[in-house]
Design a protein around this motif. Sequence first.
Motif, mmCIF file in Angstrom:
data_model
loop_
_atom_site.group_PDB
_atom_site.id
_atom_site.type_symbol
_atom_site.label_atom_id
_atom_site.label_comp_id
_atom_site.label_asym_id
_atom_site.label_seq_id
_atom_site.Cartn_x
_atom_site.Cartn_y
_atom_site.Cartn_z
ATOM 1 N N THR A 252 15.817 -4.684 -11.460
ATOM 2 C CA THR A 252 16.946 -4.871 -12.376
ATOM 3 C C THR A 252 17.816 -3.625 -12.454
ATOM 4 O OG1 THR A 252 15.693 -6.471 -13.690
ATOM 5 C CG2 THR A 252 17.587 -5.425 -14.749
ATOM 6 N N GLU A 253 17.191 -2.456 -12.584
ATOM 7 C CA GLU A 253 17.967 -1.222 -12.713
ATOM 8 C C GLU A 253 18.652 -0.855 -11.405
ATOM 9 O OE1 GLU A 253 19.794 1.374 -15.071
ATOM 10 O OE2 GLU A 253 18.256 0.001 -15.797
ATOM 11 N N ARG A 344 3.615 7.618 -13.685
ATOM 12 C CA ARG A 344 3.127 7.307 -15.032
ATOM 13 C C ARG A 344 4.217 6.807 -15.961
ATOM 14 N NH1 ARG A 344 -0.746 12.691 -15.724
ATOM 15 N NH2 ARG A 344 -2.488 11.922 -14.437
ATOM 16 N N GLN A 345 5.469 6.756 -15.472
ATOM 17 C CA GLN A 345 6.539 6.210 -16.294
ATOM 18 C C GLN A 345 6.247 4.748 -16.604
ATOM 19 O OE1 GLN A 345 10.152 8.804 -14.151
ATOM 20 N NE2 GLN A 345 10.288 6.580 -14.273
ATOM 21 N N THR A 346 6.763 4.287 -17.722
ATOM 22 C CA THR A 346 6.567 2.883 -18.100
ATOM 23 C C THR A 346 7.540 1.956 -17.386
ATOM 24 O OG1 THR A 346 8.034 3.209 -20.006
ATOM 25 C CG2 THR A 346 5.666 3.501 -20.370
ATOM 26 N N GLY A 347 8.483 2.533 -16.690
ATOM 27 C CA GLY A 347 9.471 1.747 -15.958
ATOM 28 C C GLY A 347 10.620 2.637 -15.539
ATOM 29 N N GLU A 348 11.674 2.018 -15.053
ATOM 30 C CA GLU A 348 12.842 2.777 -14.641
ATOM 31 C C GLU A 348 13.714 3.108 -15.851
ATOM 32 O OE1 GLU A 348 14.856 1.417 -10.971
ATOM 33 O OE2 GLU A 348 13.286 -0.133 -10.903
ATOM 34 N N ALA A 349 14.352 4.271 -15.789
ATOM 35 C CA ALA A 349 15.223 4.717 -16.882
ATOM 36 C C ALA A 349 16.663 4.289 -16.610
ATOM 37 C CB ALA A 349 15.134 6.234 -17.017
ATOM 38 N N GLY A 350 17.452 4.179 -17.670
ATOM 39 C CA GLY A 350 18.854 3.799 -17.519
ATOM 40 C C GLY A 350 19.651 4.858 -16.776
ATOM 41 N N ILE A 351 20.551 4.412 -15.930
ATOM 42 C CA ILE A 351 21.341 5.366 -15.138
ATOM 43 C C ILE A 351 22.752 5.552 -15.687
ATOM 44 C CG2 ILE A 351 20.036 4.867 -13.049
ATOM 45 C CD1 ILE A 351 22.422 3.166 -12.105
ATOM 46 N N LEU A 352 23.173 4.689 -16.622
ATOM 47 C CA LEU A 352 24.527 4.777 -17.179
ATOM 48 C C LEU A 352 24.479 5.524 -18.503
ATOM 49 C CD1 LEU A 352 25.805 1.160 -16.407
ATOM 50 C CD2 LEU A 352 26.073 3.232 -15.037
ATOM 51 N N THR A 353 24.326 6.833 -18.415
ATOM 52 C CA THR A 353 24.267 7.673 -19.598
ATOM 53 C C THR A 353 25.470 8.604 -19.618
ATOM 54 O OG1 THR A 353 22.980 9.385 -18.476
ATOM 55 C CG2 THR A 353 21.753 7.616 -19.556
ATOM 56 N N ASP A 354 25.725 9.227 -20.752
ATOM 57 C CA ASP A 354 26.897 10.093 -20.895
ATOM 58 C C ASP A 354 26.584 11.558 -20.649
ATOM 59 O OD1 ASP A 354 28.550 7.973 -21.585
ATOM 60 O OD2 ASP A 354 28.006 8.090 -23.698
ATOM 61 N N ASN A 356 24.384 14.719 -18.367
ATOM 62 C CA ASN A 356 23.752 15.107 -17.103
ATOM 63 C C ASN A 356 24.231 14.264 -15.925
ATOM 64 O OD1 ASN A 356 22.227 17.023 -18.471
ATOM 65 N ND2 ASN A 356 20.583 15.568 -18.893
ATOM 66 N N LEU A 357 25.542 14.112 -15.832
ATOM 67 C CA LEU A 357 26.091 13.278 -14.779
ATOM 68 C C LEU A 357 26.219 14.054 -13.480
ATOM 69 C CD1 LEU A 357 28.947 11.429 -16.697
ATOM 70 C CD2 LEU A 357 26.609 10.686 -16.315
ATOM 71 N N GLY A 358 25.924 13.374 -12.375
ATOM 72 C CA GLY A 358 26.222 13.933 -11.069
ATOM 73 C C GLY A 358 27.650 13.583 -10.693
ATOM 74 N N THR A 359 28.073 13.973 -9.494
ATOM 75 C CA THR A 359 29.422 13.634 -9.067
ATOM 76 C C THR A 359 29.601 12.125 -8.938
ATOM 77 O OG1 THR A 359 28.713 13.998 -6.780
ATOM 78 C CG2 THR A 359 29.847 15.806 -7.862
ATOM 79 N N SER A 360 28.491 11.398 -8.819
ATOM 80 C CA SER A 360 28.568 9.936 -8.728
ATOM 81 C C SER A 360 28.901 9.291 -10.067
ATOM 82 C CB SER A 360 27.237 9.369 -8.235
ATOM 83 O OG SER A 360 26.209 9.631 -9.185
ATOM 84 N N GLY A 361 28.779 10.040 -11.164
ATOM 85 C CA GLY A 361 29.016 9.474 -12.487
ATOM 86 C C GLY A 361 27.800 8.820 -13.097
ATOM 87 N N PHE A 362 26.648 8.882 -12.421
ATOM 88 C CA PHE A 362 25.383 8.375 -12.942
ATOM 89 C C PHE A 362 24.541 9.536 -13.470
ATOM 90 C CE2 PHE A 362 26.170 5.375 -9.279
ATOM 91 C CZ PHE A 362 26.514 4.277 -10.058
ATOM 92 N N SER A 363 23.487 9.195 -14.193
ATOM 93 C CA SER A 363 22.471 10.195 -14.513
ATOM 94 C C SER A 363 21.726 10.515 -13.220
ATOM 95 C CB SER A 363 21.485 9.655 -15.552
ATOM 96 O OG SER A 363 20.334 10.483 -15.609
ATOM 97 N N VAL A 364 22.001 11.697 -12.663
ATOM 98 C CA VAL A 364 21.426 12.035 -11.364
ATOM 99 C C VAL A 364 19.904 12.094 -11.439
ATOM 100 C CG1 VAL A 364 21.691 14.527 -11.754
ATOM 101 C CG2 VAL A 364 21.595 13.629 -9.420
ATOM 102 N N HIS A 365 19.363 12.566 -12.560
ATOM 103 C CA HIS A 365 17.915 12.636 -12.743
ATOM 104 C C HIS A 365 17.311 11.236 -12.665
ATOM 105 C CE1 HIS A 365 14.263 12.412 -15.227
ATOM 106 N NE2 HIS A 365 14.006 13.635 -14.800
ATOM 107 N N ASN A 366 17.896 10.295 -13.402
ATOM 108 C CA ASN A 366 17.310 8.965 -13.475
ATOM 109 C C ASN A 366 17.489 8.167 -12.189
ATOM 110 O OD1 ASN A 366 16.594 9.657 -16.043
ATOM 111 N ND2 ASN A 366 18.069 8.337 -17.081
ATOM 112 N N VAL A 367 18.622 8.341 -11.518
ATOM 113 C CA VAL A 367 18.819 7.655 -10.233
ATOM 114 C C VAL A 367 17.724 8.052 -9.250
ATOM 115 C CG1 VAL A 367 20.276 7.574 -8.173
ATOM 116 C CG2 VAL A 367 21.299 7.244 -10.411
#
Length: 390
Positions: A252-253, A344-354, A356-367
């Motif tokens: 889904t993510e 050990r994460q419970t799932g994937e994290a959201g990438i559309l955050t405001d 810690n954005l990379g040049t892509s405009g996503f959360s680079v950490h979460n992507v």
Amino acid sequence: MKKEQLFIGLENPPRDAMERSEPVRLSPLRPYVLGDLPADLSAVSSGRTTYRELADRQARLLAALGPHGLIVDSLPEARLIQLDLLFMYGGFLPAGPGEAPLPLVEAISAQCVKFPSLDRHMSYELLIDVNAGEWARSGDVRVFSEGELGHLERDFYLGHHLAEPFVRSAFDRLRTLVREPDTVDTAETLDATVRDLENFRMHMAQYSKLSKDAFNSFRRYHMGHPGGARGASGAFMPSVQLLELALLSPTTEYEVYLDQSMPYFPTWSRPLISEWRAASGKGDNVVQAVLNGRLKLDRHATAALLAVIDKFADFRMVHLGVTRKAIPEAFTQGNAVTKRGISRQTGEAGILTDDNLGTSGFSVHNVLTNSVYRLLAARQSIESLDLKAG
């Protein structure tokens, strides 16, 4: 050019003779973008001139070309002109929206009217594919920076160009395994994919030579503004996405990422990514074919598939390490990012955050951590199946 020659300050890196081809007609903006733009941006950064003075100079340059100065009849020539126009436009991004001269904005729009497939923003296709293509033909690479810093920026772009063929080869091998499994030896195909991914990982590892300060000196010219286009980013290298879709089903993510990214992938790749996204979602991928019993693996092939997953995850971890060095603010200080921790994460994290954005405009950490999480989950599913079979 070899990967080992990246980020060591070569003034004139060698070009592979096989890559050279007949040049398209040179852009009329070439002398300015190659010769003067980096010096102009340096002058702005040091306070020796202002953005308004830079805007006036570029407006005069465009006026001097006349109303027909940028009119061409072929798409390859138009792409090269668009690359130059967007390099000029990118120089104004650190100043905020609305600072670029109106004639420049109008010239970019006019190009898109005549050639609708052109990107209105600096895209991966223009920055990497078109820019590197011109390097292969003529040795020219567009950069924002002067001198040695310009050489490092050049290598940042060329490194993507040099690396992608290996991950594209890996995708091609898995595509055959999914769609024509009877035409290849499964274990040999997977072993060859591992070798491709190791080469790809080693290219990414070269980016650790680039300092944080050097990266951020030109990164600012690729950062978009809220509500604007996403910046040109390695996140939009299409072959990486094709490989993942051929390997495992989209989550889904990851679907969110694909939805947001589709307009930013190179034009040629969008139909292919859409095709594989749909097919993979229906189970036409290597991992699902194994889990469903459509693709039979012996022990050699099972080990090779696990190695493919591991090598892909290794690339993602190297990318995480390079990104953490370049953008440490995107990561929690003091907390190492490891495969064990990600698993050990419970799932994937959201990438559309405001933040810690990379040049892509996503959360680079979460992507990046999401991509590792998906691979580790796929590995666990194959291991579980193998244990049941044993």
